[in-house]
Motif scaffolding. Structure first.
Motif, PDB file in Angstrom:
ATOM      1  N   LEU A  44     -15.509  16.897   8.469  1.00  0.00           N
ATOM      2  CA  LEU A  44     -16.796  17.384   8.001  1.00  0.00           C
ATOM      3  C   LEU A  44     -17.867  16.306   8.018  1.00  0.00           C
ATOM      4  N   GLY A  45     -17.496  15.028   8.108  1.00  0.00           N
ATOM      5  CA  GLY A  45     -18.471  13.957   8.174  1.00  0.00           C
ATOM      6  C   GLY A  45     -18.848  13.371   6.819  1.00  0.00           C
ATOM      7  N   PHE A  46     -18.068  13.610   5.810  1.00  0.00           N
ATOM      8  CA  PHE A  46     -18.378  13.093   4.481  1.00  0.00           C
ATOM      9  C   PHE A  46     -17.665  11.775   4.230  1.00  0.00           C
ATOM     10  N   GLU A  47     -17.807  10.832   5.144  1.00  0.00           N
ATOM     11  CA  GLU A  47     -17.131   9.537   5.021  1.00  0.00           C
ATOM     12  C   GLU A  47     -17.656   8.737   3.835  1.00  0.00           C
ATOM     13  N   GLY A  48     -18.958   8.762   3.586  1.00  0.00           N
ATOM     14  CA  GLY A  48     -19.533   8.040   2.453  1.00  0.00           C
ATOM     15  C   GLY A  48     -19.020   8.569   1.133  1.00  0.00           C
ATOM     16  N   GLN A  49     -18.913   9.876   1.025  1.00  0.00           N
ATOM     17  CA  GLN A  49     -18.391  10.480  -0.200  1.00  0.00           C
ATOM     18  C   GLN A  49     -16.928  10.105  -0.416  1.00  0.00           C
ATOM     19  N   LYS A  50     -16.183  10.052   0.660  1.00  0.00           N
ATOM     20  CA  LYS A  50     -14.782   9.664   0.583  1.00  0.00           C
ATOM     21  C   LYS A  50     -14.654   8.205   0.124  1.00  0.00           C
ATOM     22  N   LEU A  51     -15.525   7.329   0.625  1.00  0.00           N
ATOM     23  CA  LEU A  51     -15.527   5.927   0.235  1.00  0.00           C
ATOM     24  C   LEU A  51     -15.874   5.770  -1.238  1.00  0.00           C
ATOM     25  N   VAL A  52     -16.885   6.488  -1.700  1.00  0.00           N
ATOM     26  CA  VAL A  52     -17.280   6.433  -3.109  1.00  0.00           C
ATOM     27  C   VAL A  52     -16.143   6.905  -4.003  1.00  0.00           C
ATOM     28  N   GLU A  53     -15.474   7.968  -3.608  1.00  0.00           N
ATOM     29  CA  GLU A  53     -14.356   8.480  -4.401  1.00  0.00           C
ATOM     30  C   GLU A  53     -13.234   7.452  -4.490  1.00  0.00           C
ATOM     31  N   ARG A  54     -12.929   6.807  -3.364  1.00  0.00           N
ATOM     32  CA  ARG A  54     -11.885   5.780  -3.366  1.00  0.00           C
ATOM     33  C   ARG A  54     -12.261   4.594  -4.246  1.00  0.00           C
ATOM     34  N   ILE A  55     -13.509   4.126  -4.129  1.00  0.00           N
ATOM     35  CA  ILE A  55     -13.971   2.995  -4.942  1.00  0.00           C
ATOM     36  C   ILE A  55     -13.872   3.335  -6.422  1.00  0.00           C
ATOM     37  N   ALA A  56     -14.379   4.493  -6.802  1.00  0.00           N
ATOM     38  CA  ALA A  56     -14.364   4.897  -8.211  1.00  0.00           C
ATOM     39  C   ALA A  56     -12.932   5.034  -8.725  1.00  0.00           C
ATOM     40  N   HIS A  57     -12.081   5.662  -7.945  1.00  0.00           N
ATOM     41  CA  HIS A  57     -10.695   5.885  -8.362  1.00  0.00           C
ATOM     42  C   HIS A  57      -9.968   4.566  -8.598  1.00  0.00           C
ATOM     43  N   TYR A  58     -10.001   3.690  -7.609  1.00  0.00           N
ATOM     44  CA  TYR A  58      -9.270   2.432  -7.733  1.00  0.00           C
ATOM     45  C   TYR A  58      -9.902   1.482  -8.743  1.00  0.00           C
ATOM     46  N   ALA A  59     -11.219   1.508  -8.862  1.00  0.00           N
ATOM     47  CA  ALA A  59     -11.888   0.622  -9.813  1.00  0.00           C
ATOM     48  C   ALA A  59     -11.572   1.024 -11.254  1.00  0.00           C
ATOM     49  N   VAL A  60     -11.575   2.306 -11.543  1.00  0.00           N
ATOM     50  CA  VAL A  60     -11.264   2.751 -12.912  1.00  0.00           C
ATOM     51  C   VAL A  60      -9.799   2.472 -13.244  1.00  0.00           C
ATOM     52  N   ILE A  61      -8.903   2.686 -12.304  1.00  0.00           N
ATOM     53  CA  ILE A  61      -7.487   2.387 -12.543  1.00  0.00           C
ATOM     54  C   ILE A  61      -7.293   0.892 -12.764  1.00  0.00           C
ATOM     55  N   GLU A  62      -7.911   0.076 -11.925  1.00  0.00           N
ATOM     56  CA  GLU A  62      -7.798  -1.384 -12.074  1.00  0.00           C
ATOM     57  C   GLU A  62      -8.364  -1.830 -13.415  1.00  0.00           C
ATOM     58  N   LEU A  63      -9.509  -1.276 -13.784  1.00  0.00           N
ATOM     59  CA  LEU A  63     -10.135  -1.620 -15.054  1.00  0.00           C
ATOM     60  C   LEU A  63      -9.227  -1.247 -16.226  1.00  0.00           C
ATOM     61  N   ALA A  64      -8.707  -0.052 -16.213  1.00  0.00           N
ATOM     62  CA  ALA A  64      -7.909   0.423 -17.342  1.00  0.00           C
ATOM     63  C   ALA A  64      -6.560  -0.277 -17.435  1.00  0.00           C
ATOM     64  N   VAL A  65      -5.884  -0.401 -16.320  1.00  0.00           N
ATOM     65  CA  VAL A  65      -4.514  -0.919 -16.361  1.00  0.00           C
ATOM     66  C   VAL A  65      -4.475  -2.432 -16.547  1.00  0.00           C
ATOM     67  N   HIS A  66      -5.262  -3.154 -15.789  1.00  0.00           N
ATOM     68  CA  HIS A  66      -5.148  -4.599 -15.832  1.00  0.00           C
ATOM     69  C   HIS A  66      -6.121  -5.263 -16.796  1.00  0.00           C
TER      70      HIS A  66
END
Length: 82
Positions: free
Chosen positions: A5-27
């Protein structure tokens, strides 16, 4: 699916948010909570971390706009033609 569909930017934002919140919470939050033995410090750091993540992902940075979506042109209706 998103690549088609061409939503590469949205996919990147979702990945950044997901991994950043997990990293913040866990570590980071676990470490601060353990070192300071304070839930107030833990939640304060969590609030600052979430604010930093929001500053990174909410504005329309150019790194998220590399693959813009091309939309179809609007259709002419009978009301507009008259």
């Amino acid at each position: 699916m998103l690549k088609i569909l061409g939503f590469e930017g949205q996919k990147l934002v979702e990945r950044i948010a997901h991994y950043a919140v997990i990293e913040l919470a866990v570590h980071i939050l676990f470490l601060y909570g353990f070192l300071f033995q304070s839930i107030q410090v833990t939640f304060g750091v969590f609030g600052l971390g979430v604010a930093a993540i929001l500053v990174i992902i909410i504005p329309p940075w150019s790194m998220f706009n590399h693959n813009p979506v091309t939309w179809l042109p609007p259709k002419e209706t009978k009301e507009k033609q008259q």
